[in-house]
Design an enzyme around this catalytic site. Structure first.
Site, short mmCIF file in Angstrom:
data_model
loop_
_atom_site.label_atom_id
_atom_site.label_comp_id
_atom_site.label_asym_id
_atom_site.label_seq_id
_atom_site.Cartn_x
_atom_site.Cartn_y
_atom_site.Cartn_z
N THR A 157 0.82 -1.21 0.00
CA THR A 157 0.00 0.00 0.00
C THR A 157 0.86 1.27 0.00
OG1 THR A 157 -1.48 1.28 1.44
CG2 THR A 157 -0.12 -0.32 2.53
N ASP A 158 0.28 2.36 -0.51
CA ASP A 158 1.00 3.64 -0.47
C ASP A 158 1.15 4.15 0.96
OD1 ASP A 158 -1.63 4.45 0.01
OD2 ASP A 158 -1.65 6.03 -1.51
N GLU A 159 0.37 3.57 1.90
CA GLU A 159 0.44 4.05 3.29
C GLU A 159 1.80 3.82 3.93
OE1 GLU A 159 -2.60 3.67 6.07
OE2 GLU A 159 -4.21 3.80 4.60
N TYR A 214 -1.55 -0.12 11.11
CA TYR A 214 -1.77 -0.92 9.89
C TYR A 214 -0.59 -0.74 8.94
CZ TYR A 214 -3.27 -1.44 5.00
OH TYR A 214 -3.32 -1.75 3.65
N LYS A 243 2.23 -3.41 7.30
CA LYS A 243 2.43 -3.60 5.85
C LYS A 243 3.91 -3.30 5.51
CE LYS A 243 -0.22 -4.50 3.07
NZ LYS A 243 -0.75 -5.81 2.55
P1 NAD Z 1 -10.21 -6.92 2.57
O1 NAD Z 1 -10.20 -6.65 4.05
O2 NAD Z 1 -11.44 -6.62 1.78
O3 NAD Z 1 -9.85 -8.45 2.30
C1 NAD Z 1 -8.88 -9.15 3.04
C2 NAD Z 1 -9.10 -10.64 2.77
O4 NAD Z 1 -8.05 -11.37 3.44
C3 NAD Z 1 -10.43 -11.19 3.32
O5 NAD Z 1 -11.04 -12.02 2.36
C4 NAD Z 1 -10.02 -12.00 4.54
O6 NAD Z 1 -10.90 -13.07 4.82
C5 NAD Z 1 -8.64 -12.49 4.09
N1 NAD Z 1 -7.77 -12.87 5.21
C6 NAD Z 1 -7.52 -12.16 6.34
N2 NAD Z 1 -6.69 -12.85 7.15
C7 NAD Z 1 -6.38 -14.01 6.50
C8 NAD Z 1 -5.56 -15.14 6.80
N3 NAD Z 1 -4.87 -15.21 7.94
N4 NAD Z 1 -5.47 -16.13 5.90
C9 NAD Z 1 -6.16 -16.07 4.72
N5 NAD Z 1 -6.99 -15.05 4.40
C10 NAD Z 1 -7.08 -14.04 5.27
O7 NAD Z 1 -8.95 -6.14 1.99
P2 NAD Z 1 -8.73 -5.40 0.60
O8 NAD Z 1 -9.14 -4.01 0.74
O9 NAD Z 1 -9.27 -6.24 -0.48
O10 NAD Z 1 -7.12 -5.40 0.55
C11 NAD Z 1 -6.41 -6.50 -0.01
C12 NAD Z 1 -4.93 -6.22 0.04
O11 NAD Z 1 -4.64 -5.04 -0.71
C13 NAD Z 1 -4.39 -5.98 1.44
O12 NAD Z 1 -3.12 -6.58 1.53
C14 NAD Z 1 -4.26 -4.45 1.53
O13 NAD Z 1 -3.23 -4.09 2.41
C15 NAD Z 1 -3.92 -4.10 0.10
N6 NAD Z 1 -4.33 -2.76 -0.34
C16 NAD Z 1 -5.62 -2.34 -0.17
C17 NAD Z 1 -6.01 -1.09 -0.65
C18 NAD Z 1 -7.43 -0.58 -0.49
O14 NAD Z 1 -7.68 0.58 -0.78
N7 NAD Z 1 -8.38 -1.39 -0.05
C19 NAD Z 1 -5.06 -0.26 -1.27
C20 NAD Z 1 -3.74 -0.72 -1.42
C21 NAD Z 1 -3.40 -1.99 -0.96
O1 DAU Z 2 -4.08 4.18 0.72
C1 DAU Z 2 -4.34 2.81 0.66
C2 DAU Z 2 -5.13 2.38 1.88
O2 DAU Z 2 -6.44 2.92 1.73
C3 DAU Z 2 -5.19 0.87 2.04
O3 DAU Z 2 -3.90 0.37 2.27
C4 DAU Z 2 -6.12 0.48 3.19
O4 DAU Z 2 -6.26 -0.94 3.24
C5 DAU Z 2 -7.49 1.10 2.94
O5 DAU Z 2 -8.34 0.83 4.04
C6 DAU Z 2 -7.36 2.61 2.75
O6 DAU Z 2 -6.95 3.27 3.99
P1 DAU Z 2 -7.64 4.63 4.47
O7 DAU Z 2 -7.47 4.77 5.93
O8 DAU Z 2 -7.20 5.76 3.61
O9 DAU Z 2 -9.18 4.28 4.07
P2 DAU Z 2 -10.57 4.58 4.80
O10 DAU Z 2 -11.63 4.25 3.80
O11 DAU Z 2 -10.66 3.97 6.14
O12 DAU Z 2 -10.54 6.16 4.98
C7 DAU Z 2 -10.38 7.04 3.88
C8 DAU Z 2 -10.33 8.46 4.41
O13 DAU Z 2 -11.63 8.79 4.93
C9 DAU Z 2 -9.37 8.63 5.59
O14 DAU Z 2 -8.76 9.90 5.48
C10 DAU Z 2 -10.25 8.57 6.81
C11 DAU Z 2 -11.57 9.14 6.33
N1 DAU Z 2 -12.80 8.59 6.96
C12 DAU Z 2 -12.96 7.25 6.97
C13 DAU Z 2 -14.11 6.70 7.53
C14 DAU Z 2 -14.29 5.19 7.59
C15 DAU Z 2 -13.76 9.47 7.46
O15 DAU Z 2 -13.60 10.71 7.43
N2 DAU Z 2 -14.89 8.93 8.00
C16 DAU Z 2 -15.10 7.58 8.10
O16 DAU Z 2 -16.15 7.14 8.63
#
Ligand code: NAD
Ligand code: DAU
Length: 354
Positions: free
Chosen positions: A136-138, A162, A166
């Site tokens: 992730t970019d985080e 988190y 990562k």
């Molecule tokens: P998500 O929470 O929707 O899905 C996570 C999945 O992992 C779920 O299906 C869960 O059951 C499975 N899981 C959790 N623990 C496990 C374990 N021990 N063994 C097997 N499976 C397990 O997450 P997402 O948003 O789809 O993110 C997927 C990946 O992409 C993550 O690694 C996250 O860090 C990365 N990522 C997410 C975003 C975003 O914006 N959502 C952005 C950049 C990177």
């Molecule tokens: O940048 C990539 C990341 O983006 C991924 O690695 C993470 O898995 C994914 O969850 C996401 O992280 P964020 O913390 O940026 O996502 P979130 O949707 O939780 O929040 C987005 C922005 O919105 C953040 O600045 C917090 C804010 N927020 C979030 C929630 C849930 C609010 O203001 N109100 C809310 O209720």
């Protein structure tokens, strides 16, 4: 190899029942270069078998397993003769990591350790396995309003629990490339949105709350900035990275950034969703800020554009309308994943989850 495409890959996706994982699994099933697609998922609160229930293909297999269970994971790699792992399984929500970091260390750090050690164990048996580590970019930390976007050379500086887990997993992967010469690429993407996202994240939470006429909680002043990318664009980048790694276009250990070139404040995002649904922005409520809330993420995607010939295709206006419509026509999905019935159903189908 045909053109730039590597053929006959036998893929294993970790976390394939989650948001991004389920879109990736579908893309791999649709891609004839992949002979096998095995989805390993522990079905935690954010993993839903429904996300993949429309896949009907003999090349696809689901395994209800945790990546933390090394013997089972190694068996799957061996039995399915896997040649590439797409590692997405994770605890993915920043707010949850602030409340309790333990599951994040277990899945994101120790789970990645299991994957790396399994790759070494299978190598001893003569089976070579490449790894696409989805990060992730985080991990780069937070930007000021006028800072240039993160590049692959930006120092890693995670600022929430988190992101720290990562970053730790990224470092483990890099150390295994350097020490044991494994074949791996690390991808770092910005905020994804699209269908099937668990409604704890900003976009689906705001869509559902707006439709219910509930208050829309914005942390702090709503001026934090994220770069939003449609999930299918991220998935395209992940598949291109795999091809580039296996074909030797990418050197093992390289990092590739993905993003949507679509920076918006949280307030803009929420106002946009409310407007597109046709509700009133009186629903917006400013609530106490997330502790340690990163101010701004922005990502430079020149490397992916140049090396992979990849660029994001979905623009925000079309993508968010598609997403709103998906949630509107999938009330059953929303109800099932947010109710206790869902967990009971999982228990009946698959036994106890984590
Ligand atoms: P998500 O929470 O929707 O899905 C996570 C999945 O992992 C779920 O299906 C869960 O059951 C499975 N899981 C959790 N623990 C496990 C374990 N021990 N063994 C097997 N499976 C397990 O997450 P997402 O948003 O789809 O993110 C997927 C990946 O992409 C993550 O690694 C996250 O860090 C990365 N990522 C997410 C975003 C975003 O914006 N959502 C952005 C950049 C990177
Ligand atoms: O940048 C990539 C990341 O983006 C991924 O690695 C993470 O898995 C994914 O969850 C996401 O992280 P964020 O913390 O940026 O996502 P979130 O949707 O939780 O929040 C987005 C922005 O919105 C953040 O600045 C917090 C804010 N927020 C979030 C929630 C849930 C609010 O203001 N109100 C809310 O209720």
């Amino acid at each position: 190899m045909v053109g730039n495409q590597v053929t006959n890959l036998r893929a294993l996706v970790t976390g394939g029942c989650g948001f991004i994982g389920s879109h990736l699994v579908k893309a791999l099933v649709a891609d004839s270069n992949f002979l096998t697609i095995v989805n390993v998922d522990a079905l935690t609160y954010s993993g839903h078998p429904e996300n993949c229930s429309d896949i009907d293909n003999v090349r696809y297999k689901f395994k209800h397993q945790s990546i933390n269970d090394r013997p089972s994971f190694e068996n799957t790699l061996r039995e399915e003769n896997i040649s590439i792992i797409f590692h997405l399984a994770a605890e993915s929500h920043v707010d949850r990591s602030i409340h309790s970091i333990k599951p994040f260390i277990s899945t994101n750090v120790d789970g990645t350790r299991v994957i790396l050690e399994s790759i070494l164990a299978l190598r001893k048996e003569g089976q070579e396995i490449s790894l696409v580590h989805v990060s992730t970019d985080e991990v780069y930390g937070s930007l000021g309003p006028n800072d240039p976007p993160f590049t692959e050379l930006t120092p890693v500086n995670p600022l929430n629990p988190y992101a720290a887990t990562k970053a730790a997993s990224d470092f483990l992967v890099k150390s295994f490339v350097n020490t044991f010469n494994i074949s791996a690429v690390i991808t770092r993407c910005s905020n994804n949105y699209g269908p099937n996202q668990f409604p704890e994240k900003l976009v689906p939470l705001m869509i559902l709350k707006t439709r219910l006429g509930e208050k829309l909680p914005i942390y702090g002043d709503g001026k934090n900035v994220r770069d939003w990318i449609h999930v299918t664009d991220h998935v395209g980048g992940i598949v291109s990275s795999a091809n580039a790694l296996v074909s030797g276009k990418l050197t093992s250990g390289e990092v590739i950034n993905f993003g949507g070139e679509n920076e918006k404040t949280n307030l803009e995002i929420v106002r946009n969703i409310v407007e597109k649904i046709g509700a009133s922005d009186n629903l917006i409520e400013f609530v106490p800020d997330r502790p340690g809330h990163d101010k701004r993420y922005a990502i430079d995607i020149s490397k992916a554009k140049k090396l992979l010939k990849w660029s994001p295709k979905m623009n925000w206006d079309n993508g968010i309308i598609e997403t709103i419509l998906w949630y509107k026509s999938n009330d059953k999905w929303v109800a099932s994943i947010t109710s206790g019935e869902y967990k009971n159903w999982i228990r009946k189908q698959y036994g106890d989850t984590k």
